[in-house]
Design a protein around this motif. Structure first.
Motif, short mmCIF file in Angstrom:
data_model
loop_
_atom_site.label_atom_id
_atom_site.label_comp_id
_atom_site.label_asym_id
_atom_site.label_seq_id
_atom_site.Cartn_x
_atom_site.Cartn_y
_atom_site.Cartn_z
N CYS A 174 6.54 6.77 -0.58
CA CYS A 174 6.40 7.36 -1.46
C CYS A 174 7.16 8.83 -2.26
O CYS A 174 7.17 9.31 -3.24
CB CYS A 174 4.43 7.82 -1.83
N CYS A 222 0.26 4.79 -7.94
CA CYS A 222 -0.62 4.15 -6.72
C CYS A 222 -1.76 5.18 -6.37
O CYS A 222 -2.55 5.03 -5.61
CB CYS A 222 0.30 3.96 -5.51
N ASP A 266 0.77 -0.98 -0.05
CA ASP A 266 0.12 -0.17 -0.21
C ASP A 266 0.79 1.02 0.43
O ASP A 266 2.48 1.24 0.17
CB ASP A 266 -0.28 0.16 1.13
#
Ligand code: SF4
Length: 491
Positions: free
Chosen positions: A209, A221, A204
């Protein structure tokens, strides 16, 4: 390259996020390509790398592009065998991992690796990068006696001539790189496993990120994250935002009422949910009462480079090349405007200083948005031009910050979306004035455009670009005037 082979940049990508590596290998079309600002950053990095080669002069370079990797591998092997002392972009492969070494330097009992970065400090990601090179080069059969990082020394101030020995800092990382070898091998094993999988890793989104780089698969994403969510909560740490996200909280409505929010975050949520406007007339009045006529609105455009281009400049120092000034001599006066734009390719500072001290008379009140930036630019100029230092410092002392009412939440509306940047405040308060439709619509693009302009030989195109730069900077100060007027209207 085969899909299970790795390059140095792919390995670093995989360390940041295995899913990013998998996507890069198998779904590369989902990647967001670098924008103009990122490309400019890459170009600056290449320039730094080429300059650092001069620390080890007389070598052979394997130029990026042109030849195939197979040819580069052959050439590197030939150079090593024939006793070349310095090889730039040396290309070697071992264990199905391909690396390009910025500088490979031969010494009496072996070889030294130098990785060049345009950062101003040593970062973990650079250590990982060098540790992988060490793994590959040793495996290839070279005796690596030293592994170092070359980065920019941000304390360096350029004299007339650029002194690359002072500009660069060389940090010996041999010990830490050797200690990292087990980590490198374990990570390689883990990443290869990821690449054997047919299916995308079930990972996830998370702080990875953004660290150490913003991931170029973010658009893909993050599709399930609304344009405005708890990720836009002002001043909240990224880790805290992800804590809320993990609890399934994205919408402001779902933030628990007893969650520890700052006052500004609570106001942001209230403004959004109840369409509440925050206008603290008393504080706005106190702020405006400090200002006086003649009232000037000032904005600089600047550029910065890792390699100082002129005397008296530090790496990454902001160099002003343009300004816009709107001004009112009294409350009845018609708004007037002055501006300056330097000729690209020259040192813009002295001409700018001479015009600035003429354009801003003594005893005027000056407003800037995020004034610490403008003040720093002026003070740096005062340091380098003693003849103008008194006048410049006097100007700097008279600068007030128009950002304060928004930074301190004297005014907040839901349209500001948790931000106090002028680019968000302007459409919230003065929607009729907009940067949309301008060829240049932010400071980053203005800076790149100005620097690129030196290459433009067509006089017509040159004039058009200059006009675009002038229009952009002019709008910045006009936006300040209108925001100031809006503040007045609130009281
Ligand atoms: S956006 Fe985040 S989760 Fe997606 S690949 Fe990049 S780092 Fe990984």
């Amino acid at each position: 390259m085969f899909q299970n082979s790795l390059s140095k940049s792919q390995f670093i990508r995989g360390l940041q996020c295995p899913k990013s590596l998998w996507l890069y290998k198998f779904r590369s079309k989902l990647r967001t390509l670098p924008d103009q600002a990122k490309l400019a950053l890459f170009a600056a990095g290449t320039e730094v790398g080429q300059l650092a080669q001069k620390l080890f002069s007389g070598g052979k370079e394997l130029q990026f592009g042109g030849t195939s990797f197979a040819q580069k591998l052959d050439l590197t092997a030939q150079y090593i065998k024939s006793g070349v002392n310095n090889i730039y972009e040396a290309t070697l492969k071992y264990d199905d991992i391909l690396v390009m070494v910025d500088i490979l330097h031969k010494v009496k009992d072996g070889w030294e690796i130098y990785e060049v970065k345009s950062s101003t400090s040593e970062k973990e990601v650079s250590v990982d990068d060098i540790a992988l090179q060490y793994h590959v080069l040793r495996g290839w059969g070279l005796n690596i006696v030293k592994a170092s990082l070359i980065h920019i020394n941000n304390q360096y101030v350029r004299e007339q001539k650029l002194d690359i020995k002072q500009l660069f800092k060389v940090v010996d990382l041999t010990e830490v790189v050797q200690e990292k070898q087990e980590f490198i091998q374990n990570k390689l094993k883990a990443l290869r496993k990821v690449l054997w999988e047919r299916n995308m890793p079930l990972l996830d989104i998370g702080p990875q990120c953004f660290k150490p780089y913003e991931c170029d698969f973010k658009d893909y994403c993050w599709q399930h994250i609304p344009g405005y969510s708890i990720f836009n909560l002002r001043g909240m740490k990224l880790e805290e935002k992800f804590e809320l996200y993990k609890q399934g909280i994205l919408d402001f409505r779902r933030v628990p009422f007893n969650y520890a929010l700052t006052d500004k975050q609570s106001q942001q949520i209230k403004a959004e949910l109840n369409d509440e406007k925050m206008i603290d007339q008393k504080k706005i009045k106190a702020f405006l009462d400090k200002l006086y006529y003649p009232l000037y609105f000032l904005d600089f455009e600047t550029f910065q480079t890792p390699i100082p281009p002129f005397k008296g400049i530090r790496p990454f120092q902001q160099i002003p090349f343009q300004y816009s000034l709107h001004y009112l001599n009294s409350s009845f006066d018609v708004l007037s405007h002055k501006e300056f734009l330097a000729e690209p390719g020259t040192d813009p500072r002295l001409k700018l200083v001479k015009q600035l001290v003429k354009d801003i008379p003594a005893n005027t009140c000056i407003l800037a948005y995020n004034s610490s930036f403008e003040k720093k630019v002026i003070e740096d100029l005062a340091d380098i031009y003693p003849d103008y230092a008194d006048k410049l410092r006097d100007i700097s002392n008279r600068v007030f910050d128009l950002m304060i009412p928004f930074q301190q939440n004297y005014v907040y509306t839901k349209e500001m979306k948790g931000s106090y940047s002028i680019k968000k405040v302007l459409p919230a308060l003065v929607p009729e004035l907009s940067y949309q439709g301008l060829e240049i619509n932010n400071g980053g693009i203005a800076s790149i455009t100005y620097r690129e302009l030196v290459k433009e030989k067509d006089q017509g195109k040159r004039a058009k670009v200059k006009d675009n730069l002038l229009q952009y900077c002019k709008l910045d100060t006009l936006a300040m005037v209108e925001i100031w007027r809006k503040l007045q209207s609130f009281i």
